[in-house]
Design a protein around this motif. Structure first.
Motif, PDB file in Angstrom:
ATOM      1  N   PHE A 194       0.850  -1.187   0.000  1.00 51.86           N
ATOM      2  CA  PHE A 194       0.000   0.000   0.000  1.00 51.86           C
ATOM      3  C   PHE A 194       0.886   1.238   0.000  1.00 51.86           C
ATOM      4  O   PHE A 194       1.968   1.254   0.590  1.00 51.86           O
ATOM      5  CB  PHE A 194      -0.930   0.018   1.215  1.00 51.86           C
ATOM      6  N   GLY A 195       0.405   2.311  -0.659  1.00 51.10           N
ATOM      7  CA  GLY A 195       1.117   3.590  -0.654  1.00 51.10           C
ATOM      8  C   GLY A 195       1.315   4.127  -2.062  1.00 51.10           C
ATOM      9  O   GLY A 195       1.331   3.369  -3.048  1.00 51.10           O
ATOM     10  N   ALA A 208       7.025   2.408   6.065  1.00 46.69           N
ATOM     11  CA  ALA A 208       6.512   2.532   7.435  1.00 46.69           C
ATOM     12  C   ALA A 208       6.446   1.145   8.067  1.00 46.69           C
ATOM     13  O   ALA A 208       5.833   0.234   7.519  1.00 46.69           O
ATOM     14  CB  ALA A 208       5.137   3.182   7.436  1.00 46.69           C
ATOM     15  N   LEU A 209       7.073   0.992   9.225  1.00 44.14           N
ATOM     16  CA  LEU A 209       7.106  -0.276   9.956  1.00 44.14           C
ATOM     17  C   LEU A 209       6.553  -0.068  11.355  1.00 44.14           C
ATOM     18  O   LEU A 209       6.790   0.981  11.969  1.00 44.14           O
ATOM     19  CB  LEU A 209       8.535  -0.806  10.046  1.00 44.14           C
ATOM     20  N   ASP A 239       3.175   2.528  15.611  1.00 43.68           N
ATOM     21  CA  ASP A 239       1.978   1.705  15.844  1.00 43.68           C
ATOM     22  C   ASP A 239       1.172   1.665  14.551  1.00 43.68           C
ATOM     23  O   ASP A 239       1.412   2.450  13.624  1.00 43.68           O
ATOM     24  CB  ASP A 239       1.141   2.277  16.991  1.00 43.68           C
ATOM     25  N   PRO A 240       0.198   0.741  14.443  1.00 42.82           N
ATOM     26  CA  PRO A 240      -0.563   0.609  13.193  1.00 42.82           C
ATOM     27  C   PRO A 240      -1.302   1.877  12.777  1.00 42.82           C
ATOM     28  O   PRO A 240      -1.447   2.146  11.582  1.00 42.82           O
ATOM     29  CB  PRO A 240      -1.543  -0.525  13.507  1.00 42.82           C
ATOM     30  N   VAL A 241      -1.766   2.670  13.740  1.00 43.18           N
ATOM     31  CA  VAL A 241      -2.495   3.890  13.391  1.00 43.18           C
ATOM     32  C   VAL A 241      -1.571   4.875  12.682  1.00 43.18           C
ATOM     33  O   VAL A 241      -1.917   5.453  11.637  1.00 43.18           O
ATOM     34  CB  VAL A 241      -3.121   4.529  14.644  1.00 43.18           C
ATOM     35  N   SER A 242      -0.375   5.077  13.226  1.00 45.16           N
ATOM     36  CA  SER A 242       0.560   6.008  12.592  1.00 45.16           C
ATOM     37  C   SER A 242       1.073   5.462  11.264  1.00 45.16           C
ATOM     38  O   SER A 242       1.352   6.231  10.341  1.00 45.16           O
ATOM     39  CB  SER A 242       1.727   6.314  13.533  1.00 45.16           C
ATOM     40  N   VAL A 243       1.197   4.139  11.149  1.00 42.12           N
ATOM     41  CA  VAL A 243       1.599   3.544   9.873  1.00 42.12           C
ATOM     42  C   VAL A 243       0.554   3.843   8.806  1.00 42.12           C
ATOM     43  O   VAL A 243       0.877   4.313   7.704  1.00 42.12           O
ATOM     44  CB  VAL A 243       1.806   2.028  10.027  1.00 42.12           C
ATOM     45  N   ALA A 252       4.663   7.252   2.834  1.00 43.34           N
ATOM     46  CA  ALA A 252       5.381   5.991   2.998  1.00 43.34           C
ATOM     47  C   ALA A 252       4.613   4.858   2.325  1.00 43.34           C
ATOM     48  O   ALA A 252       3.423   4.970   2.000  1.00 43.34           O
ATOM     49  CB  ALA A 252       5.581   5.680   4.484  1.00 43.34           C
ATOM     50  N   TYR A 253       5.349   3.762   2.125  1.00 42.17           N
ATOM     51  CA  TYR A 253       4.765   2.495   1.686  1.00 42.17           C
ATOM     52  C   TYR A 253       4.764   1.529   2.871  1.00 42.17           C
ATOM     53  O   TYR A 253       5.545   1.675   3.819  1.00 42.17           O
ATOM     54  CB  TYR A 253       5.586   1.866   0.562  1.00 42.17           C
ATOM     55  N   THR A 254       3.907   0.523   2.794  1.00 42.29           N
ATOM     56  CA  THR A 254       3.954  -0.568   3.762  1.00 42.29           C
ATOM     57  C   THR A 254       3.183  -1.748   3.194  1.00 42.29           C
ATOM     58  O   THR A 254       2.523  -1.643   2.154  1.00 42.29           O
ATOM     59  CB  THR A 254       3.366  -0.148   5.122  1.00 42.29           C
TER      60      THR A 254
END
Length: 316
Positions: A194-195, A208-209, A239-243, A252-254
């Motif tokens: 995603f991104g 983003a990790l 955390d997942p929310v900030s990612v 960012a991508y993730t």
């Protein structure tokens, strides 16, 4: 068949069905053996007599005799060779005794499990942060299916939840990519990139990790390394929310579960080929503490099924 049925439907009407009442009359001929009668039989056999069996069961000897007679009327055969001493079983009696022990044990097992289930009013369960979107539907379904059972939920990284299981702070946990000594594999979670980030030529891909202890983050890093993709970790994600926020903002991508954008429309799948094929699926585990009783195991399975509903899972 009663006379009314025969008069209306003739001699070819089904003999086992009463068409006027809508019920099968032969159900009245079905016979059921009460467990109490089997207990009495086993007491007579084990105590080798009616008198001692009555003492063991704390009833009178006539009561024992009456219960044995009731059992004989149900099986339509004598259980004992009463003319012989010492007391001996008939062939029918030996057959009933052979099954009686199993029936009594099964009866005790059912009652024991139900008693444990009623005494287990609540249990504590962890849920990987990557499955948090399913918690609302899970809690709703649990309230309908098991209204008397309270589930205390805790979310976090799978590695952290596994540590809490080991310390006995949780009884069960739904984990992503983190195996424990006592766990079941529920499936493999399919992932996608995603991104959409505008890149300066020569720049590395911002990724983003969640955390270095996250199995998903480890899978992302390993995948990029295997494909020699130049990347850098964005510093503001923890955390997942900030990612998700960084990905939605175009920073960012993730990699996330393949259908995450269905619940979060602002998340855009990465353009095909930007980072190469998606990382390999991650196993999903339902893990338990070493002391989790069977009712907790059953309840946790129901919770896990509801939480994972709709996620892109492949068979284990």
């Amino acid at each position: 068949m009663n006379a009314a049925c025969r008069k209306v439907f003739g001699p070819y009407a089904c003999p086992g069905f009463c068409h006027t009442s809508g019920i099968r009359w032969w159900t009245a001929l079905q016979r059921d053996i009460e467990v109490k009668l089997l207990r009495t039989l086993m007491a007579v056999v084990e105590e080798n007599g009616f008198a001692r069996a009555a003492q063991t069961l704390h009833v009178t000897q006539p009561t024992v005799s009456q219960q044995i007679q009731r059992l004989e009327s149900i099986i339509q055969a004598p259980l004992f060779q009463r003319a012989k001493r010492p007391l001996r079983l008939t062939p029918a009696g030996r057959e009933v005794v052979a099954h009686a022990r199993r029936v009594i044990l099964l009866n005790n097992e059912v009652l024991s499990k139900l008693s444990t289930l009623h005494s287990q009013k609540s249990f504590s369960m962890g849920c990987s942060v990557h499955f948090a979107d399913g918690l609302r539907s899970m809690l709703s379904q649990l309230a309908v299916e098991r209204p008397h059972l309270r589930c205390a939920m805790a979310t976090g990284l799978s590695a952290v939840l596994a540590d809490q299981l080991a310390r006995g702070e949780l009884e069960a946990a739904l984990l992503l990519g983190t195996e424990t000594p006592r766990c079941e594999t529920l499936g493999r979670l399919r992932l996608a990139w995603f991104g959409e980030v505008p890149l300066v030529p020569g720049d590395r891909f911002p990724v983003a990790l969640v955390s270095e202890r996250s199995a998903l983050s480890i899978r992302i890093v390993d995948t990029l390394a295997e494909r020699n993709v130049p990347w850098r970790s964005v510093p503001w994600c923890s955390d997942p929310v900030s990612v998700r926020a960084s990905v939605q903002a175009g920073l960012a991508y993730t990699a996330l579960p393949a259908q995450t954008h269905h619940n979060h429309p602002a998340l855009r799948p990465a353009p095909p080929g930007v980072l190469g094929p998606a990382p390999e699926p991650l196993p999903v585990y339902l893990a338990f503490s070493s002391s989790a009783p069977e009712p907790v195991v059953d309840a946790a399975r129901a919770v896990a099924r509801a939480t994972l509903k709709g996620l892109p899972l492949s068979p284990p």
